[in-house]
Scaffold this motif. Structure first.
Motif, PDB file in Angstrom:
ATOM      1  N   LEU A  57      59.384  36.355  75.349  1.00  0.00           N
ATOM      2  CA  LEU A  57      60.797  36.725  75.402  1.00  0.00           C
ATOM      3  C   LEU A  57      60.969  37.939  76.302  1.00  0.00           C
ATOM      4  N   GLN A  58      62.191  38.079  76.790  1.00  0.00           N
ATOM      5  CA  GLN A  58      62.525  39.295  77.535  1.00  0.00           C
ATOM      6  C   GLN A  58      63.698  39.986  76.848  1.00  0.00           C
ATOM      7  N   CYS A  59      64.937  39.513  77.072  1.00  0.00           N
ATOM      8  CA  CYS A  59      66.070  40.188  76.420  1.00  0.00           C
ATOM      9  C   CYS A  59      66.177  39.821  74.946  1.00  0.00           C
ATOM     10  N   GLY A  60      65.690  38.647  74.576  1.00  0.00           N
ATOM     11  CA  GLY A  60      65.684  38.245  73.178  1.00  0.00           C
ATOM     12  C   GLY A  60      66.921  37.510  72.691  1.00  0.00           C
ATOM     13  N   VAL A  61      67.916  37.338  73.532  1.00  0.00           N
ATOM     14  CA  VAL A  61      69.142  36.661  73.097  1.00  0.00           C
ATOM     15  C   VAL A  61      68.846  35.233  72.632  1.00  0.00           C
ATOM     16  N   CYS A  62      67.983  34.559  73.338  1.00  0.00           N
ATOM     17  CA  CYS A  62      67.679  33.158  73.010  1.00  0.00           C
ATOM     18  C   CYS A  62      66.652  33.011  71.913  1.00  0.00           C
ATOM     19  N   CYS A  94      67.034  29.614  77.978  1.00  0.00           N
ATOM     20  CA  CYS A  94      66.633  31.003  78.200  1.00  0.00           C
ATOM     21  C   CYS A  94      67.012  31.359  79.626  1.00  0.00           C
ATOM     22  N   ARG A  95      67.719  32.446  79.758  1.00  0.00           N
ATOM     23  CA  ARG A  95      68.184  32.866  81.075  1.00  0.00           C
ATOM     24  C   ARG A  95      67.261  33.905  81.703  1.00  0.00           C
ATOM     25  N   CYS A  96      66.230  34.321  80.971  1.00  0.00           N
ATOM     26  CA  CYS A  96      65.351  35.379  81.479  1.00  0.00           C
ATOM     27  C   CYS A  96      63.990  34.867  81.902  1.00  0.00           C
ATOM     28  N   THR A  97      63.334  34.141  81.021  1.00  0.00           N
ATOM     29  CA  THR A  97      61.935  33.796  81.248  1.00  0.00           C
ATOM     30  C   THR A  97      61.851  32.437  81.913  1.00  0.00           C
TER      31      THR A  97
HETATM   32 FE1  FES Z   1      66.692  36.575  77.581  1.00  0.00          FE
HETATM   33 FE2  FES Z   1      65.748  34.211  76.766  1.00  0.00          FE
HETATM   34  S1  FES Z   1      64.697  36.157  76.749  1.00  0.00           S
HETATM   35  S2  FES Z   1      67.744  34.677  77.384  1.00  0.00           S
END
Ligand code: FES
Length: 119
Positions: A57-62, A94-97
């Protein structure tokens, strides 16, 4: 509120659903499990622990949605092949990873759960 991302996934009688698409009145008497219900009081669930260890995970939203969806998959199919993991998690965005770390974390959790079942 449109079921696009899967971030709000919960288990409804053990099956993953997007909670944003379910009315409260529809679930009266049902068993609901949120991400907060995955861990016991002492330990994280293996999918939670493996997401942490594998930096999935990065931002953790998902992340809550992925964790709940992954748990549902591993409850039903303890050793899913990679393609099945990717198919099952296709409703979670997921918009980050990239998704590789997420898939590896689910595979890792499956291995850990299998080891736990043997001991
Ligand atoms: Fe940021 Fe998945 S970790 S949207």
């Amino acid at each position: 509120n449109n079921g696009n991302c899967g971030a709000c996934t919960v288990l409804l009688n053990g099956a993953p659903v997007d909670s944003c698409l379910v009315l409260a009145a529809e679930v009266e008497g049902a068993r609901i499990t949120t991400v907060e219900g995955l861990a016991d009081r002492i330990e994280l669930h293996p999918v939670q622990q493996c997401f942490l260890e594998d930096a999935a995970l990065q931002c953790g939203v998902c992340t809550p949605g992925f964790l709940v969806a992954a748990k549902a998959l591993l409850d039903r199919i303890p050793q899913p092949p990679e393609e099945q993991i990717r198919f099952h998690l296709a409703g979670n965005i997921c918009r980050c990873t990239g998704y590789d770390k997420i898939v590896r974390a689910v595979q890792h959790a499956a291995e850990r759960m299998a080891q736990g079942a043997k001991s």
